[in-house]
Enzyme design. Structure first.
Site, PDB file in Angstrom:
ATOM      1  N   TYR A  13       0.808  -1.222   0.000  1.00 57.30           N
ATOM      2  CA  TYR A  13       0.000   0.000   0.000  1.00 57.30           C
ATOM      3  C   TYR A  13       0.843   1.274   0.000  1.00 57.30           C
ATOM      4  CZ  TYR A  13      -3.693  -3.270   1.187  1.00 57.30           C
ATOM      5  OH  TYR A  13      -4.571  -4.315   1.162  1.00 57.30           O
ATOM      6  N   HIS A  22      -4.633   6.113  -1.070  1.00 54.68           N
ATOM      7  CA  HIS A  22      -5.298   5.951   0.226  1.00 54.68           C
ATOM      8  C   HIS A  22      -4.352   6.245   1.385  1.00 54.68           C
ATOM      9  CE1 HIS A  22      -9.251   5.002   1.493  1.00 54.68           C
ATOM     10  NE2 HIS A  22      -9.114   3.735   1.792  1.00 54.68           N
ATOM     11  N   PHE A  45      -5.553  -0.994   9.486  1.00 50.85           N
ATOM     12  CA  PHE A  45      -6.185  -0.803   8.189  1.00 50.85           C
ATOM     13  C   PHE A  45      -7.207   0.326   8.308  1.00 50.85           C
ATOM     14  CE2 PHE A  45      -4.310  -4.934   7.556  1.00 50.85           C
ATOM     15  CZ  PHE A  45      -3.775  -4.804   6.283  1.00 50.85           C
ATOM     16  N   ASN A  71     -10.314   0.938   7.578  1.00 49.60           N
ATOM     17  CA  ASN A  71     -11.678   0.797   8.095  1.00 49.60           C
ATOM     18  C   ASN A  71     -11.751   0.649   9.616  1.00 49.60           C
ATOM     19  OD1 ASN A  71     -12.280   0.864   5.395  1.00 49.60           O
ATOM     20  ND2 ASN A  71     -12.989  -1.245   5.283  1.00 49.60           N
ATOM     21  N   ASP A  82      -7.184  11.013   2.778  1.00 47.10           N
ATOM     22  CA  ASP A  82      -7.410  11.223   1.352  1.00 47.10           C
ATOM     23  C   ASP A  82      -8.841  11.690   1.121  1.00 47.10           C
ATOM     24  OD1 ASP A  82      -8.086   8.501   2.229  1.00 47.10           O
ATOM     25  OD2 ASP A  82      -8.641   8.122   0.149  1.00 47.10           O
ATOM     26  N   ASN A  94     -14.522   5.533   5.149  1.00 46.45           N
ATOM     27  CA  ASN A  94     -14.630   4.510   6.190  1.00 46.45           C
ATOM     28  C   ASN A  94     -13.686   4.736   7.368  1.00 46.45           C
ATOM     29  OD1 ASN A  94     -16.742   3.072   5.006  1.00 46.45           O
ATOM     30  ND2 ASN A  94     -15.326   1.952   3.690  1.00 46.45           N
TER      31      ASN A  94
END
Length: 190
Positions: free
Chosen positions: A16, A21, A67, A69, A94, A115
């Site tokens: 990532y 993100h 993460f 969420n 973001d 989220n």
């Protein structure tokens, strides 16, 4: 001296790194480099953390490792332990609704479908925290959003986001000193 949390949102893991993100992580990494600080994993707070001083304020830079969420789990754990009120939390994330290079500050509000923000609101029990919304642009259709945010931006878009990050770092002392209107006026005119 007021204590603050600056939480940059993103997803952990090398797959990532550099994705849209993770622009919240980008900002915190840049700030830590400028301050000569290094992140360490703090399992108690479910994230990478560095404590530093910035213009006489105690600041905790937090990169949740839960993460996106589940970002609220990390932010709430740190805020609860150090008794840091919501109004002294700045969340960097973001923003699809802003073009790359555009950045907006705001206090309070909903999650706007993000989220990470949704979970922070749920876990902290409130929404009266500051948001630094770093524009990443929109792919044009809602079905493309997931792949878009998890992909790397073009070199031009990346440069625009990095310029926006530099701008945010310039006004950060004003944000921490409760000069939000001054910071917003300058930042939003760039």
């Amino acid at each position: 001296m007021a204590s603050w949390i600056i939480a940059g949102l993103g997803n952990p893991g090398s797959q990532y790194e550099g994705t849209r993100h993770n622009v919240g992580f980008w900002l915190l990494d840049q700030l830590a480099r400028e301050l000569g600080a290094n992140f360490t994993v703090q399992n108690r707070y479910h994230g990478q953390l560095v404590q530093c001083s910035l213009d006489e304020h105690k600041v905790y830079l937090l990169k949740p490792l839960t993460f996106m969420n589940r970002s609220g789990q990390s932010v709430a754990a740190l805020a609860n332990f150090y008794k840091i009120p919501l109004q002294n939390i700045l969340v960097v994330h973001d923003e699809l609704d802003l073009e790359p290079g555009v950045v907006r500050l705001k206090r309070d509000g909903g999650h706007g479908g993000h989220n990470g923000l949704r979970d922070i609101i749920a876990q902290t029990g409130g929404k009266n925290f500051l948001r630094c919304r770093l524009g990443i642009g929109h792919p044009g259709h809602s079905k493309l959003v997931s792949d878009y945010v998890l992909s790397k931006p073009s070199p031009t878009d990346r440069q625009q986001v990095e310029t926006a990050i530099d701008n945010v770092l310039q006004i950060l002392p004003d944000v921490l000193s409760d000069k939000l209107d001054k910071a917003m006026n300058w930042l939003h005119s760039q």
